[in-house]
Scaffold this motif. Structure first.
Motif, PDB file in Angstrom:
ATOM      1  N   ASP A  91       0.819  -1.213   0.000  1.00 59.60           N
ATOM      2  CA  ASP A  91       0.000   0.000   0.000  1.00 59.60           C
ATOM      3  C   ASP A  91       0.853   1.264   0.000  1.00 59.60           C
ATOM      4  OD1 ASP A  91      -2.249  -1.518  -0.063  1.00 59.60           O
ATOM      5  OD2 ASP A  91      -2.793  -1.249   2.039  1.00 59.60           O
ATOM      6  N   CYS A  92       2.108   1.167   0.418  1.00 59.21           N
ATOM      7  CA  CYS A  92       3.039   2.299   0.351  1.00 59.21           C
ATOM      8  C   CYS A  92       3.986   2.098  -0.840  1.00 59.21           C
ATOM      9  CB  CYS A  92       3.827   2.430   1.654  1.00 59.21           C
ATOM     10  SG  CYS A  92       4.675   0.910   2.149  1.00 59.21           S
ATOM     11  N   TYR A 130      -2.158   8.115   6.633  1.00 56.77           N
ATOM     12  CA  TYR A 130      -0.888   8.574   6.096  1.00 56.77           C
ATOM     13  C   TYR A 130       0.080   8.987   7.200  1.00 56.77           C
ATOM     14  CZ  TYR A 130      -2.996   8.451   1.477  1.00 56.77           C
ATOM     15  OH  TYR A 130      -3.588   8.033   0.319  1.00 56.77           O
ATOM     16  N   ARG A 156       1.034   6.012   2.714  1.00 53.74           N
ATOM     17  CA  ARG A 156       0.102   5.231   3.524  1.00 53.74           C
ATOM     18  C   ARG A 156       0.849   4.486   4.635  1.00 53.74           C
ATOM     19  NH1 ARG A 156      -3.046   2.649  -1.705  1.00 53.74           N
ATOM     20  NH2 ARG A 156      -4.178   4.524  -2.308  1.00 53.74           N
ATOM     21  N   THR A 180      -3.219   0.618   7.207  1.00 58.33           N
ATOM     22  CA  THR A 180      -4.439   0.263   6.473  1.00 58.33           C
ATOM     23  C   THR A 180      -5.392  -0.457   7.410  1.00 58.33           C
ATOM     24  OG1 THR A 180      -3.173  -0.035   4.424  1.00 58.33           O
ATOM     25  CG2 THR A 180      -5.373  -1.015   4.510  1.00 58.33           C
ATOM     26  N   ASN A 205       2.063  -0.225   7.285  1.00 58.38           N
ATOM     27  CA  ASN A 205       2.836  -0.402   6.061  1.00 58.38           C
ATOM     28  C   ASN A 205       4.220   0.244   6.148  1.00 58.38           C
ATOM     29  OD1 ASN A 205       0.515  -1.501   4.413  1.00 58.38           O
ATOM     30  ND2 ASN A 205      -0.296   0.529   4.877  1.00 58.38           N
ATOM     31  N   GLN A 253     -12.316  -0.114   3.215  1.00 59.75           N
ATOM     32  CA  GLN A 253     -10.962   0.135   3.702  1.00 59.75           C
ATOM     33  C   GLN A 253     -10.678   1.635   3.722  1.00 59.75           C
ATOM     34  OE1 GLN A 253      -8.102  -1.752   1.115  1.00 59.75           O
ATOM     35  NE2 GLN A 253      -9.191  -1.133  -0.725  1.00 59.75           N
ATOM     36  N   ARG A 254      -9.719   1.980   4.583  1.00 58.06           N
ATOM     37  CA  ARG A 254      -9.256   3.353   4.667  1.00 58.06           C
ATOM     38  C   ARG A 254      -7.760   3.335   4.940  1.00 58.06           C
ATOM     39  NH1 ARG A 254     -10.809   8.386   8.789  1.00 58.06           N
ATOM     40  NH2 ARG A 254     -10.606  10.002   7.196  1.00 58.06           N
ATOM     41  N   TRP A 255      -7.046   4.248   4.277  1.00 58.56           N
ATOM     42  CA  TRP A 255      -5.619   4.366   4.470  1.00 58.56           C
ATOM     43  C   TRP A 255      -5.307   5.583   5.346  1.00 58.56           C
ATOM     44  CZ3 TRP A 255      -7.584   3.518  -0.563  1.00 58.56           C
ATOM     45  CH2 TRP A 255      -7.391   2.215  -1.040  1.00 58.56           C
TER      46      TRP A 255
END
Length: 498
Positions: free
Chosen positions: A360-361, A440, A371, A374, A409, A436-438
């Protein structure tokens, strides 16, 4: 004589006693009749009936008065509604002239000076029906009625309208310029927050006890990646509501054929090869300024690829009440800050669809706006397949309705962890839904705000996008919104930043 006198006295005394007895009996009789009248049920019923009739009459009169009052108010409201409807209008701006679209009842509020004069003259002519109606057109001061002069006046009016429209455009551009300046100043003043780690803990939600379960790596590694699981993180009602909203939105948006975009020309060629289509493609097949193919080619590709992709819809913080509930629950359970969170994305995987191995990163990325963590929640059970797998850690999780999966991540120094690589196994039987939500590592001004969609490529409103990432490490995914990843200029800027 004495006997007669005694007899007479006895008679007098007897009479007196008799009279006394009669009076006493009479009073007793009166008392008995009075009590019988009072205890008579007929008299009591008549009294109650009188009271009831009196109350009913008072109630009826009050009801009539109230009805007249309500009727009077409704008549007043109707009158005001009529007045408002007579003033209602919709004004549209065009390049050639200013047009006014009237509603079914009423006159426009704003008219040009010539139209206003003509309108007032027509009203004056209609004031008194007994007056003679003049069939000649009304003559307006300063306006020529000859044909040649009328055409000249019309052309001058068009010129004036075009000048007004140009002025309006200039004003709009100035306003846009001001908005852009305001956004720049706000972005410059923005102070980012850093999210370096998560701290899962037990919480309670709607009476449900939600303890975190850490999934330990089954392979030895030096990674900082930690994976936690929460069962029943979302209730059945919440899961059902999210799936219903997602399916409804996908169905509505799918009425328009999507445009297909690719990260490179090589990815497009590999997809064509996998579909056994010998089609020669070049960068010229992309819409200028983008990595998307045109509508005709997109329709052909959709048939060749058999729409072999997942479907993603998004909503942003504040766009629904659930967004507040969800981000608060995540914060309580994991200490992930809402201000470091992005959009909420719901994704559905039909049978035969998965997502290839990816992180995801971005590995090797020096930008801290990446990100960090997650959270993923399964919205329903899957009969076979659809597991989330971390191949480097030896961890895999089966989808279960309401189950949440959360992992980091990046490490605390802001570096992307290669061991966070994961994939979504192909759904063999059933249908998989997730939200889903990321979160940062470093927040930024536009994070969590719905961005304005780019102008390119030219498309009909509501056209969905299918984005195909790297063929080996990505997949094709249908989106209900457009970002800037497909733009050539945006890609070049990102390359230059690196």
């Amino acid at each position: 004589m004495k006997n007669k006198a005694r007899h007479r006295n006895l008679l007098i005394i007897g009479d007196k006693n008799g009279v006394h007895k009669n009076k006493e009996g009479f009073t007793k009789k009166n008392k008995e009749t009075r009590t019988t009248k009072e205890n008579d049920p007929k008299n009591r019923i008549s009294l109650e009936l009188f009271i009831f009739r009196t109350l009913f009459a008072v109630f009826t009169i009050g009801l009539i008065v109230y009805g007249l009052y309500i009727l009077n108010i409704s008549n007043n409201n109707n009158d005001t509604h009529k007045l408002n409807s007579e003033d209602s209008f919709v004004e549209l701006d065009s390049d050639d002239s200013d047009e006014t679209v009237r509603s079914s009842v009423g006159e426009p509020k704003e008219l040009h000076s010539e139209q206003r004069e003509l309108h007032s003259e027509q009203k004056e002519n209609m004031k008194d029906p007994s007056e003679k109606v003049d069939t000649k057109p009304p003559v307006r001061k300063g306006v020529n009625t000859e044909p040649s002069k009328i055409s000249e006046s019309q052309s001058s009016a068009k010129n004036q309208n075009s000048q007004l429209s140009e002025k309006n455009k200039k004003k709009q551009s100035k306003n846009k310029g001001k908005d852009i300046k305001d956004l720049k100043t706000e972005a410059e003043k923005f102070k980012p927050t850093y999210l370096k780690k998560m701290s899962p803990k037990k919480i309670f939600a709607d009476g449900r006890r939600l303890p975190p379960v850490e999934l330990l790596a089954q392979k030895p590694n030096n990674s900082s990646v930690r994976v936690f699981l929460y069962d029943e993180f979302l209730s059945e009602q919440e899961c059902d509501g999210l799936m219903k909203a997602h399916d409804s939105h996908v169905k509505e948006s799918s009425k328009i054929n999507p445009l297909l975009c690719f990260d490179t020309i090589e990815t497009l060629r590999k997809h064509l090869k996998a579909a056994h289509k010998k089609v020669k493609v070049t960068p010229a097949d992309f819409i200028p300024g983008t990595f998307c193919v045109n509508e005709t080619f997109s329709r052909q590709l959709s048939g060749w690829l058999k729409s072999n992709w997942s479907y993603s819809t998004a909503f942003y913080p504040g766009e629904s009440r659930f967004s507040k509930i969800f981000e608060y629950r995540v914060k309580e359970a994991t200490q992930l800050l809402p201000e470091n969170g992005g959009k909420f994305q719901i994704t559905s995987y039909p049978q035969g669809i998965g997502y290839k191995t990816h992180t995801d990163c971005v590995e090797g990325n020096v930008d801290e706006r990446d990100r960090m963590a997650t959270i993923l929640v399964y919205l329903q059970d899957v009969e076979d397949g659809g597991e989330t797998k971390f191949p480097e850690l030896g961890i895999w999780v089966k989808p279960r309705k309401g189950r949440a999966l959360v992992w980091n991540n990046m490490n605390e120094e802001g570096k992307c962890e290669p061991m966070s690589i994961h994939n979504a196994a192909v759904v063999n039987k059933g249908h998989k839904y997730i939200i889903q939500r990321w979160y940062y590592y470093k927040s930024f001004y536009s994070l969590g705000k719905r961005p304005p969609e780019p102008d390119l490529p030219a498309r009909a409103p509501g056209t969905p996008r299918v984005n195909c990432d790297e063929y080996e490490n990505g997949s094709c995914r249908w989106y209900d919104e457009w970002n800037y990843e497909h733009l050539v200029d945006y890609r070049n800027q990102r390359i230059n930043l690196k």
